[in-house]
Design a protein around this motif. Structure first.
Motif: not given
Length: 109
Positions: A51-64
């Protein structure tokens, strides 16, 4: 009829696919799996790592999803999945089969 224990990773789910709602909790429906504290601890540890691989509001995406970090952590994830599968094998009384979809996927990273 033998049950199938599916191992697949998803955000906040852990590798043990818990698709039954029993006594107010999600469970696999296989009591030797659901009631083993060591196995549940491994499940939680793997869940936290994946789950730590999911980043929110990162790389101009809501979920990356951070694929590079997943590749970096490949040895650790394979070690944890190995421990998980070994514990499942110890507990398997023949009443279920294992469908591990993650170990081959991670090995191929």
């Amino acid at each position: 009829m033998r049950r199938t224990l599916k191992i697949s990773l998803d955000f906040l789910a852990g590798p043990l696919r818990k698709d039954e709602f029993i006594d107010g909790e999600t469970r696999t429906g296989i009591s030797v799996i659901d009631n083993d504290a060591a196995l549940q601890a491994l499940n939680d540890q793997i869940c936290e790592l994946y789950s730590s691989y999911y980043e929110f509001d990162s790389h101009d995406q809501a979920c990356w999803f951070n694929e590079e970090q997943e590749k970096t952590d490949k040895p650790l994830m394979l070690e944890l999945l190995g421990k998980l599968n070994a514990r499942i094998a110890e507990l398997n009384d023949g009443s279920f089969v294992v469908d591990d979809q993650e170990t081959p996927r991670v090995e191929a990273l």
